[in-house]
Write a protein that holds these residues in place. Structure first.
Motif, PDB file in Angstrom:
ATOM      1  N   MET A 186       3.687 -17.238  -9.101  1.00  0.00           N
ATOM      2  CA  MET A 186       2.362 -17.424  -8.519  1.00  0.00           C
ATOM      3  C   MET A 186       2.022 -16.343  -7.498  1.00  0.00           C
ATOM      4  O   MET A 186       0.863 -15.983  -7.335  1.00  0.00           O
ATOM      5  CB  MET A 186       2.277 -18.790  -7.830  1.00  0.00           C
ATOM      6  N   TYR A 187       3.033 -15.853  -6.801  1.00  0.00           N
ATOM      7  CA  TYR A 187       2.799 -14.920  -5.702  1.00  0.00           C
ATOM      8  C   TYR A 187       3.307 -13.510  -5.991  1.00  0.00           C
ATOM      9  O   TYR A 187       3.398 -12.697  -5.083  1.00  0.00           O
ATOM     10  CB  TYR A 187       3.455 -15.455  -4.425  1.00  0.00           C
ATOM     11  N   ARG A 188       3.579 -13.202  -7.245  1.00  0.00           N
ATOM     12  CA  ARG A 188       4.127 -11.884  -7.570  1.00  0.00           C
ATOM     13  C   ARG A 188       3.134 -10.764  -7.280  1.00  0.00           C
ATOM     14  O   ARG A 188       3.533  -9.637  -7.029  1.00  0.00           O
ATOM     15  CB  ARG A 188       4.614 -11.828  -9.016  1.00  0.00           C
ATOM     16  N   PHE A 189       1.831 -11.071  -7.247  1.00  0.00           N
ATOM     17  CA  PHE A 189       0.820 -10.051  -6.938  1.00  0.00           C
ATOM     18  C   PHE A 189       0.996  -9.504  -5.525  1.00  0.00           C
ATOM     19  O   PHE A 189       0.625  -8.368  -5.247  1.00  0.00           O
ATOM     20  CB  PHE A 189      -0.598 -10.596  -7.138  1.00  0.00           C
ATOM     21  N   LEU A 190       1.575 -10.290  -4.613  1.00  0.00           N
ATOM     22  CA  LEU A 190       1.787  -9.819  -3.245  1.00  0.00           C
ATOM     23  C   LEU A 190       2.794  -8.673  -3.168  1.00  0.00           C
ATOM     24  O   LEU A 190       2.722  -7.828  -2.288  1.00  0.00           O
ATOM     25  CB  LEU A 190       2.286 -10.955  -2.359  1.00  0.00           C
ATOM     26  N   PHE A 191       3.740  -8.685  -4.087  1.00  0.00           N
ATOM     27  CA  PHE A 191       4.812  -7.694  -4.047  1.00  0.00           C
ATOM     28  C   PHE A 191       4.743  -6.721  -5.213  1.00  0.00           C
ATOM     29  O   PHE A 191       5.704  -6.008  -5.478  1.00  0.00           O
ATOM     30  CB  PHE A 191       6.165  -8.403  -4.009  1.00  0.00           C
ATOM     31  N   ASN A 192       3.632  -6.720  -5.930  1.00  0.00           N
ATOM     32  CA  ASN A 192       3.416  -5.810  -7.056  1.00  0.00           C
ATOM     33  C   ASN A 192       4.541  -5.913  -8.087  1.00  0.00           C
ATOM     34  O   ASN A 192       5.087  -4.908  -8.533  1.00  0.00           O
ATOM     35  CB  ASN A 192       3.266  -4.366  -6.562  1.00  0.00           C
ATOM     36  N   ILE A 193       4.884  -7.133  -8.442  1.00  0.00           N
ATOM     37  CA  ILE A 193       5.966  -7.368  -9.392  1.00  0.00           C
ATOM     38  C   ILE A 193       5.358  -7.708 -10.748  1.00  0.00           C
ATOM     39  O   ILE A 193       4.559  -8.640 -10.855  1.00  0.00           O
ATOM     40  CB  ILE A 193       6.876  -8.520  -8.920  1.00  0.00           C
ATOM     41  N   GLN A 194       5.733  -6.945 -11.764  1.00  0.00           N
ATOM     42  CA  GLN A 194       5.281  -7.205 -13.123  1.00  0.00           C
ATOM     43  C   GLN A 194       6.079  -8.375 -13.702  1.00  0.00           C
ATOM     44  O   GLN A 194       7.126  -8.749 -13.189  1.00  0.00           O
ATOM     45  CB  GLN A 194       5.443  -5.954 -13.997  1.00  0.00           C
ATOM     46  N   LYS A 195       5.602  -8.937 -14.807  1.00  0.00           N
ATOM     47  CA  LYS A 195       6.217 -10.131 -15.387  1.00  0.00           C
ATOM     48  C   LYS A 195       7.689  -9.906 -15.756  1.00  0.00           C
ATOM     49  O   LYS A 195       8.544 -10.725 -15.444  1.00  0.00           O
ATOM     50  CB  LYS A 195       5.427 -10.568 -16.617  1.00  0.00           C
ATOM     51  N   GLU A 237       0.816  -1.214   0.000  1.00  0.00           N
ATOM     52  CA  GLU A 237       0.000   0.000   0.000  1.00  0.00           C
ATOM     53  C   GLU A 237       0.852   1.267   0.000  1.00  0.00           C
ATOM     54  O   GLU A 237       0.487   2.274  -0.588  1.00  0.00           O
ATOM     55  CB  GLU A 237      -0.922  -0.002   1.223  1.00  0.00           C
ATOM     56  N   ASN A 238       2.019   1.206   0.660  1.00  0.00           N
ATOM     57  CA  ASN A 238       2.907   2.363   0.755  1.00  0.00           C
ATOM     58  C   ASN A 238       4.018   2.355  -0.296  1.00  0.00           C
ATOM     59  O   ASN A 238       4.976   3.115  -0.177  1.00  0.00           O
ATOM     60  CB  ASN A 238       3.521   2.441   2.158  1.00  0.00           C
ATOM     61  N   HIS A 239       3.915   1.459  -1.272  1.00  0.00           N
ATOM     62  CA  HIS A 239       4.902   1.338  -2.356  1.00  0.00           C
ATOM     63  C   HIS A 239       6.302   1.059  -1.814  1.00  0.00           C
ATOM     64  O   HIS A 239       7.289   1.615  -2.283  1.00  0.00           O
ATOM     65  CB  HIS A 239       4.899   2.578  -3.253  1.00  0.00           C
ATOM     66  N   LEU A 240       6.377   0.192  -0.830  1.00  0.00           N
ATOM     67  CA  LEU A 240       7.651  -0.179  -0.209  1.00  0.00           C
ATOM     68  C   LEU A 240       7.971  -1.656  -0.443  1.00  0.00           C
ATOM     69  O   LEU A 240       8.680  -2.273   0.343  1.00  0.00           O
ATOM     70  CB  LEU A 240       7.601   0.095   1.301  1.00  0.00           C
ATOM     71  N   GLU A 241       7.455  -2.218  -1.526  1.00  0.00           N
ATOM     72  CA  GLU A 241       7.623  -3.646  -1.776  1.00  0.00           C
ATOM     73  C   GLU A 241       9.097  -4.036  -1.874  1.00  0.00           C
ATOM     74  O   GLU A 241       9.534  -5.020  -1.279  1.00  0.00           O
ATOM     75  CB  GLU A 241       6.905  -4.078  -3.054  1.00  0.00           C
ATOM     76  N   GLU A 242       9.872  -3.259  -2.640  1.00  0.00           N
ATOM     77  CA  GLU A 242      11.293  -3.577  -2.799  1.00  0.00           C
ATOM     78  C   GLU A 242      12.024  -3.451  -1.474  1.00  0.00           C
ATOM     79  O   GLU A 242      12.867  -4.286  -1.144  1.00  0.00           O
ATOM     80  CB  GLU A 242      11.926  -2.666  -3.846  1.00  0.00           C
TER      81      GLU A 242
END
Length: 170
Positions: free
Chosen positions: A129-138, A95-100
């Motif tokens: 499969m779980y890339r949606f959790l970390f907002n990772i594009q292909k 939510e805070n764009h702190l995935e990395e």
């Protein structure tokens, strides 16, 4: 994946440096967890977990079930507060764009989560499969996997340009 405005998680603060909750927020989250735990077992089963995530996020049923299976480390059909806390931190980091930042600060936890069968290997399929959790594009996933695949057994490096050519990615 987005948090729904007005949900309890919307009001928690995630430290931007360490990607952790303050002690006050952990205490509030623990009280919230106990409210969700209608059976009084200090765990959430899949039904309670589904309704919590359905209320708090825009995840679909399939994604919620994937997340539950990911967090059910002992495969008993329930998750405890430790897993719930990790999930909330992931949601707030997203939510805070702190995935990395979260993945960097908690790389061992993320690795252990994604290492589904405990063999100390994360396949591109599991990662994807779980890339949606970390907002990772292909494409970002391909690059990330290339950077961290030190064994080279699932990825082929093109020596001419140094680009990652993943044979298992479509």
């Amino acid at each position: 994946m987005r948090l729904k405005q007005g949900s309890f998680l919307w009001y928690l603060y995630l430290d931007k440096v360490h990607c952790l909750l303050s002690v006050r927020n952990v205490r509030a989250l623990l009280e919230y967890f106990h409210l969700l735990d209608v059976h009084g077992k200090n765990t959430l089963n899949d039904v309670l977990f589904y309704h919590f995530l359905h209320h708090a996020t825009d995840l679909n049923k399939t994604q919620i079930n994937l997340v539950f299976d990911l967090l059910d480390w002992s495969a008993v059909g329930e998750i405890g507060f430790e897993q719930f806390y990790v999930l909330v931190c992931i949601l707030l980091a997203h939510e805070n764009h702190l995935e990395e930042q979260f993945m960097y600060r908690h790389s061992r936890t993320v690795f252990d989560l994604l290492d589904l069968n405990g063999d100390q290997i994360i396949s591109p399929k599991n990662f994807g499969m779980y890339r949606f959790l970390f907002n990772i594009q292909k494409q970002e996933l391909k690059d990330l996997f290339c950077d961290f695949d030190i064994t080279g057994d699932h990825v082929r490096i093109d020596p001419k340009c140094g680009n990652c050519v993943a044979s298992l990615f479509p």
